[in-house]
Scaffold this motif. Structure first.
Motif, mmCIF file in Angstrom:
data_model
loop_
_atom_site.group_PDB
_atom_site.id
_atom_site.type_symbol
_atom_site.label_atom_id
_atom_site.label_comp_id
_atom_site.label_asym_id
_atom_site.label_seq_id
_atom_site.Cartn_x
_atom_site.Cartn_y
_atom_site.Cartn_z
ATOM 1 N N ASN A 88 45.359 69.892 29.016
ATOM 2 C CA ASN A 88 45.382 69.130 27.766
ATOM 3 C C ASN A 88 44.493 69.857 26.756
ATOM 4 O O ASN A 88 43.315 70.099 27.015
ATOM 5 C CB ASN A 88 44.857 67.715 28.006
ATOM 6 N N SER A 122 44.820 67.138 16.848
ATOM 7 C CA SER A 122 45.995 66.721 17.612
ATOM 8 C C SER A 122 45.896 67.218 19.053
ATOM 9 O O SER A 122 45.191 68.173 19.354
ATOM 10 C CB SER A 122 47.269 67.251 16.952
ATOM 11 N N LYS A 123 46.630 66.558 19.924
ATOM 12 C CA LYS A 123 46.624 66.896 21.344
ATOM 13 C C LYS A 123 47.922 67.610 21.716
ATOM 14 O O LYS A 123 48.983 67.314 21.181
ATOM 15 C CB LYS A 123 46.479 65.629 22.196
ATOM 16 N N SER A 124 47.817 68.546 22.636
ATOM 17 C CA SER A 124 49.005 69.230 23.138
ATOM 18 C C SER A 124 48.800 69.563 24.609
ATOM 19 O O SER A 124 47.673 69.569 25.116
ATOM 20 C CB SER A 124 49.291 70.513 22.336
ATOM 21 N N ASP A 166 43.165 70.636 14.262
ATOM 22 C CA ASP A 166 43.397 69.460 13.418
ATOM 23 C C ASP A 166 43.191 68.143 14.166
ATOM 24 O O ASP A 166 43.461 67.069 13.632
ATOM 25 C CB ASP A 166 44.801 69.503 12.811
ATOM 26 N N THR A 215 43.022 70.292 22.752
ATOM 27 C CA THR A 215 42.769 69.688 21.453
ATOM 28 C C THR A 215 42.823 70.768 20.383
ATOM 29 O O THR A 215 42.078 71.744 20.430
ATOM 30 C CB THR A 215 41.389 68.999 21.424
ATOM 31 N N GLU A 216 43.735 70.620 19.424
ATOM 32 C CA GLU A 216 43.902 71.604 18.366
ATOM 33 C C GLU A 216 42.828 71.423 17.286
ATOM 34 O O GLU A 216 42.074 70.448 17.280
ATOM 35 C CB GLU A 216 45.305 71.470 17.739
#
Length: 357
Positions: free
Chosen positions: A300, A307-309, A305, A302-303
């Motif tokens: 997981n 956001s999660k990816s 900005d 965290t970018e």
């Protein structure tokens, strides 16, 4: 190349300075893995490893070897700056037990030591630059045998860890791994507990050399680092099944769960433990030619900005065996970190039983 090694100098030395007595991560080089065949399957082999490389993956699998076996692997890390080498040997003791030995070396050589680049008068003298290496070694002795039932195998792996950072510091560590495998029909189950006793590393700091680091950055790093590291246990659990496809082909599939007792970025993460699943496949033509694929290292992310990816790591591999010699290739991210470049991994395994025919 020089700039890269200078960068590594500023990575390694602070890592030494900031060492803590109890850490969630230590001896991480032992998590890289060995054998291109296993790496091509995303390390999903804890239930099926049954040759000399089982010393690393699950020592219980050593019971399946029938004669002397040897294995070699070389890989580059950090775009060729670091080298990772592995050699292993195993042999059966009788019909129910086996013994194995292996050595792992992970090292960065010829690092520029610039701690004496500037003398006490502020003069720069490039002749005062020296070279050093940061090297990690692991020496393993594994033993395996059948338990009460012929389909259940048990194995242990005792390891000695030696870590050296030039003349600045060195450490010795000891630990124990234990594994078990169960096989019935075409199903296989494996459990591997790494560092089951926890692995202790005791560091010896060279205070004279450490003083040079302190003098290189005035006002900083004035206290000696802690000298004991403890590696927490990790658990790997796998289930595998082999399928017959037509007359000539076989498909081996395995799903593994890799458990750390720490909160990480793994797919499943809690304050108690984190779980990273992996799945691997191996298609073979009459146990002669092999095609492998796998996916693992689900993270997981965290970018910037917020956001999660979710990221994952695919792996591929091929191999063949001929006259008792097996050659394997894997395309994988050997470090399993971030956006590092994928590496080309080769390994060779020799089975002496062929030469006795």
């Amino acid at each position: 190349m020089i700039r890269n090694k200078l960068t590594l100098l500023f990575i390694i030395i602070p890592a030494l300075i900031c060492a803590q007595a109890f850490r969630n991560y230590s001896n991480e080089f032992l998590n890289i893995g060995v054998d291109a065949a296993a790496l091509g399957m995303s390390k999903s082999v804890v239930a099926t490893s049954n040759d000399v490389n089982a010393i690393y993956w699950n020592p219980a699998g050593l019971v399946n070897i029938k004669d002397y076996q040897g294995s070699l692997m070389h890989a580059s890390y950090f775009a060729g700056i670091a080298n990772y080498n592995y050699a292993a040997f195993a042999m059966p003791l009788d019909g129910e037990s086996a013994l194995g030995f292996s050595i792992i070396r992970f090292g960065v050589d010829d690092i520029l030591n610039t701690t004496e680049l500037i003398d006490s008068q502020g003069n720069i003298d490039f002749n005062r630059i020296s070279l050093f290496s940061a090297v990690d070694y692991a020496f393993n002795i594994a033993y395996a045998r059948n338990l009460i039932f012929k389909d259940i195998y048990f194995g242990v792996n005792a390891k000695i860890v030696r870590r050296i950072i030039g003349d600045f510091a060195s450490s010795w560590g000891v630990g124990l791994d234990a594994g078990i495998q169960f096989e019935r029909n075409d199903w296989r189950v494996g459990l591997m507990i790494r560092d089951i006793t926890t692995t202790y590393n005791v560091w010896n700091i060279n205070e004279d050399e450490f003083a040079k680091i302190q003098n290189a950055i005035p006002g900083q790093n004035q206290e000696l680092p802690e000298t004991t590291e403890i590696t927490k246990p990790k658990v790997q659990f796998g289930v595998a099944k082999k399928f017959k496809i037509g007359r000539y082909f076989n498909l081996l599939s395995e799903v593994d769960l890799n458990v750390r007792f720490a909160q990480t970025n793994d797919l499943i993460s809690t304050s108690f433990a984190s779980i990273d699943p992996a799945i691997g496949f191996q298609l073979d033509y009459e146990n002669f030619v092999f095609l492998r694929a796998g996916v693992g290292n689900f993270q997981n992310t965290t970018e910037f900005d917020g956001s999660k990816s979710l990221s994952l790591q695919p792996n591929f591999g091929v191999g063949f065996t001929y006259n008792g010699i097996q050659v394997d290739y894997a395309l994988t991210n050997i470090g399993s970190v971030g956006n590092a470049l994928f590496s080309n991994i080769f390994s060779v395994k020799i089975d002496y039983s062929f030469f006795r025919r």
